[in-house]
Design an enzyme around this catalytic site. Structure first.
Site, PDB file in Angstrom:
ATOM      1  CG  HIS A   1      -1.974  -1.068   1.163  1.00  0.00           C
ATOM      2  ND1 HIS A   1      -1.855  -2.273   1.818  1.00  0.00           N
ATOM      3  CD2 HIS A   1      -3.168  -1.098   0.528  1.00  0.00           C
ATOM      4  CE1 HIS A   1      -2.933  -3.005   1.583  1.00  0.00           C
ATOM      5  NE2 HIS A   1      -3.749  -2.314   0.809  1.00  0.00           N
ATOM      6  CG  HIS A   5      -2.029  -0.039  -4.225  1.00  0.00           C
ATOM      7  ND1 HIS A   5      -2.577  -1.044  -4.995  1.00  0.00           N
ATOM      8  CD2 HIS A   5      -3.023   0.393  -3.390  1.00  0.00           C
ATOM      9  CE1 HIS A   5      -3.850  -1.225  -4.649  1.00  0.00           C
ATOM     10  NE2 HIS A   5      -4.142  -0.365  -3.684  1.00  0.00           N
ATOM     11  CG  HIS A  41      -7.555   3.535  -2.893  1.00  0.00           C
ATOM     12  ND1 HIS A  41      -6.610   3.818  -3.860  1.00  0.00           N
ATOM     13  CD2 HIS A  41      -7.374   2.240  -2.545  1.00  0.00           C
ATOM     14  CE1 HIS A  41      -5.892   2.734  -4.088  1.00  0.00           C
ATOM     15  NE2 HIS A  41      -6.324   1.773  -3.299  1.00  0.00           N
ATOM     16  CG  ASP A  42      -4.950   1.869   0.043  1.00  0.00           C
ATOM     17  OD1 ASP A  42      -5.784   1.739   0.969  1.00  0.00           O
ATOM     18  OD2 ASP A  42      -4.767   0.989  -0.815  1.00  0.00           O
ATOM     19  CG  ASP A 154      -8.290  -1.481  -3.830  1.00  0.00           C
ATOM     20  OD1 ASP A 154      -7.088  -1.159  -3.898  1.00  0.00           O
ATOM     21  OD2 ASP A 154      -8.865  -1.699  -2.741  1.00  0.00           O
TER      22      ASP A 154
END
Length: 249
Positions: A1, A5, A41-42, A154
């Site tokens: 992550h 990514h 998102h991360d 994802d």
């Protein structure tokens, strides 16, 4: 992550958003919000999952009440940056557009919590069953489609070339195993997939593809195709065996 990514998921999201039925169903605000969600998102992911954060009483778990802890943190950190004048690319849009953008982005990032996959898939299927979708201009319908797209992106590495899929699989396993080592040191129960000494990697990867990836991939595929033909479910046994060998190495 990590940032790699994030870039990978953004690229996949961009590709999926170009599919004809998606292009017809989403307006510009929804598309930009979807791409923004893919980027963040991360954001600032600590390399540990929610189970670890909750079990160790991590401040993040306390702050976000053990509920989609990571996803809520990613959103809060990213939107806090967006509040800075130099980062606010939405400064010129209306308040209503900002609210719509934020609503879509929030739901997209929350949807990346794998524990909630069934919920988001059911909502999407409900919209598909009730309408032609592209004819449904409601915000809930757009959000539902966006959540499925980001979920596919994802976990899309099984759809990549096999060498890339294997590389991503090994990266996430290293992260899992580091967590397992930390759990062992702290006297915590070792989370599933996090024990390097007791994991059948090919079996675990097959389970991930069958139970996590395939349902969401199939739902999105069915949405995109023009006819009612089901997707091919042919298995290449030789490729399965070589993948098992590579994942075990």
């Amino acid at each position: 992550h990590n940032r790699l990514h994030a870039a990978d998921v953004l690229q996949a999201t961009s590709l999926l958003a170009r599919q004809r039925r998606v292009y017809e169903a989403l307006d510009d605000v929804a598309t930009v919000a979807l791409l923004f969600a893919a980027m963040i998102h991360d954001f600032r992911h600590p390399g540990k999952n929610e189970k670890f954060l909750v079990a160790s009483s991590d401040p993040l778990a306390v702050r976000y009440s053990d509920d989609s802890t990571l996803e809520r943190m990613h959103l809060a950190e990213a939107f806090e940056l967006l509040r800075e004048e130099s980062n606010d690319f939405l400064a010129a849009v209306s308040a209503e557009t900002r609210r719509t953008f934020r609503s879509i982005a929030i739901q997209c990032v929350l949807a990346t919590d794998l524990a909630r996959s069934r919920h988001y898939l059911n909502v999407f299927q409900g919209h598909r069953d009730a309408t032609a979708f592209a004819d449904d201009d409601s915000l809930p319908a757009k959000i539902s489609l966006c959540t499925v797209i980001i979920k596919v992106a994802d976990v899309s590495h099984p759809l990549r070339a096999r060498d890339r899929h294997l590389a991503w699989s090994k990266r996430i396993l290293r992260e899992f195993f580091h967590q397992g080592d930390d759990e062992r040191l702290k006297g915590l129960p070792i989370s599933p997939l996090c024990d390097a000494n007791d994991l059948d990697v090919p079996k675990a990867q097959r389970g991930f593809i069958d139970f996590v990836c395939k349902p969401i991939f199939t739902a999105f595929y069915d949405f995109c195709i023009d006819d009612d033909k089901p997707p091919s479910d042919d298995d290449d046994d030789d490729d399965d065996e070589s993948t098992k060998d590579d994942l075990s190495s």
